[in-house]
Design a protein around this motif. Sequence first.
Motif, PDB file in Angstrom:
ATOM      1  N   SER A  40       0.851  -1.190   0.000  1.00 45.05           N
ATOM      2  CA  SER A  40       0.000   0.000   0.000  1.00 45.05           C
ATOM      3  C   SER A  40       0.889   1.243   0.000  1.00 45.05           C
ATOM      4  O   SER A  40       2.102   1.173   0.240  1.00 45.05           O
ATOM      5  N   GLY A  41       0.272   2.406  -0.237  1.00 41.09           N
ATOM      6  CA  GLY A  41       1.030   3.651  -0.241  1.00 41.09           C
ATOM      7  C   GLY A  41       1.710   3.916   1.091  1.00 41.09           C
ATOM      8  O   GLY A  41       2.868   4.349   1.132  1.00 41.09           O
ATOM      9  N   GLY A  42       0.996   3.642   2.189  1.00 42.58           N
ATOM     10  CA  GLY A  42       1.580   3.841   3.517  1.00 42.58           C
ATOM     11  C   GLY A  42       2.759   2.920   3.772  1.00 42.58           C
ATOM     12  O   GLY A  42       3.759   3.316   4.368  1.00 42.58           O
ATOM     13  N   MET A  43       2.649   1.667   3.304  1.00 39.29           N
ATOM     14  CA  MET A  43       3.750   0.716   3.479  1.00 39.29           C
ATOM     15  C   MET A  43       4.969   1.124   2.652  1.00 39.29           C
ATOM     16  O   MET A  43       6.111   0.993   3.099  1.00 39.29           O
ATOM     17  N   ILE A  95      -3.077   6.333  11.395  1.00 39.52           N
ATOM     18  CA  ILE A  95      -2.692   6.816  12.726  1.00 39.52           C
ATOM     19  C   ILE A  95      -1.867   5.796  13.496  1.00 39.52           C
ATOM     20  O   ILE A  95      -0.834   6.129  14.095  1.00 39.52           O
ATOM     21  N   GLU A  96      -2.289   4.526  13.489  1.00 44.58           N
ATOM     22  CA  GLU A  96      -1.578   3.498  14.246  1.00 44.58           C
ATOM     23  C   GLU A  96      -0.142   3.332  13.755  1.00 44.58           C
ATOM     24  O   GLU A  96       0.805   3.273  14.546  1.00 44.58           O
ATOM     25  N   GLN A 147       2.066   6.320  14.642  1.00 46.99           N
ATOM     26  CA  GLN A 147       2.567   6.257  16.018  1.00 46.99           C
ATOM     27  C   GLN A 147       3.725   5.274  16.143  1.00 46.99           C
ATOM     28  O   GLN A 147       4.693   5.524  16.862  1.00 46.99           O
ATOM     29  N   GLN A 148       3.628   4.158  15.421  1.00 45.97           N
ATOM     30  CA  GLN A 148       4.698   3.163  15.427  1.00 45.97           C
ATOM     31  C   GLN A 148       5.981   3.757  14.838  1.00 45.97           C
ATOM     32  O   GLN A 148       7.081   3.558  15.367  1.00 45.97           O
ATOM     33  N   LEU A 149       5.812   4.516  13.768  1.00 48.74           N
ATOM     34  CA  LEU A 149       6.959   5.158  13.135  1.00 48.74           C
ATOM     35  C   LEU A 149       7.623   6.139  14.088  1.00 48.74           C
ATOM     36  O   LEU A 149       8.846   6.132  14.250  1.00 48.74           O
ATOM     37  N   GLU A 205       0.649  19.586  14.503  1.00 47.82           N
ATOM     38  CA  GLU A 205       0.628  19.014  15.850  1.00 47.82           C
ATOM     39  C   GLU A 205       1.772  18.019  16.039  1.00 47.82           C
ATOM     40  O   GLU A 205       2.298  17.860  17.141  1.00 47.82           O
ATOM     41  N   GLU A 206       2.182  17.362  14.953  1.00 45.51           N
ATOM     42  CA  GLU A 206       3.331  16.457  15.018  1.00 45.51           C
ATOM     43  C   GLU A 206       4.596  17.236  15.339  1.00 45.51           C
ATOM     44  O   GLU A 206       5.372  16.855  16.217  1.00 45.51           O
TER      45      GLU A 206
END
Length: 315
Positions: free
Chosen positions: A147-150, A178-179, A182-184, A206-207
């Motif tokens: 996926s794009g996020g991966m 979001i999950e 946070q892991q990253l 906010e990050e």
Amino acid sequence: MIESPSTIPALQVRDLKKTYKIKGSTPDKVALKGINLDVARGSFFGLLGPNGAGKSTLINIIAGLVNKTSGEVRICGYDTEKDMRAARSAVGVVPQELNLDAFFTPREVMEFQAGLYGVPKSKRRTDEILEAMGLGDKADVYARTLSGGMRRRLLVAKAMVHSPDVLILDEPTAGVDIELRQQLWTYIRKLNEGGTTIILTTHYLEEAEELCDTIAIINHGAVVACEPTDSLLGKLDMKNVCLLLGHEIAEVPENLKKFNATLSHGRKINISFRPSETEMAKILKAVTDDQLDVIDLTTEEPDLEDAFLQMTSGK
């Protein structure tokens, strides 16, 4: 006197300028107007600015992907032109673009990148990094199936194969849920705590506010602010007070009108004011004089979005 490596900034930028030549009668595009920055070793540094401000140009010059017009860039003391090899070995860059070979697996991507940087097989951390990025179970599938996020997380992993002293993250969480975000950040924080300097560009303000100890804001190719995050927020001269009343009222009471208070839903009074001009004690006295039935009072301090808008609007 020889400077200790620990006192040499992770990144030094001096009078950096970049002008893109445009053919024909169109004026040349000035992207950077003499940038000066110092990023301390071990810092978590935020580089913010609106689209077109010059952030990507700056990062690409640091990474050696774009030629500067003039100025100087040093990474851990190494000049990016005179000491190109050492400078590039000291930095890892996570670009915005998803530039991965579709027919490589994540493991192959990592091993190939490690080979390019001359990392001995005995010192490679391919499985460790992939696992940290949540890609352990995808290590042997083609990148095109991710996926794009991966894929974005794989870019982060790829940038870390040679354990760089400086890690530049250009919008690393765009398109990441979001999950996994946070892991990253959990892993990136550990890297930072271990001494790795992190330079982050992000549109998630906010990050930046939560993660960065220092923030620079770039607008129209120039640095308009660069200071510790707390100091930057402290310079914002604004505050909001919200009063919740025990019963509804028809209009703002007389003593609070001079503070430009607003009434909503009959029971909530909001007052925005400048602490440099108005003391909180005067507002509280007005509340007492108006004999208001206040059951709750909350205050809101300015956040990074306020700073960003204040420093980039109208410039």
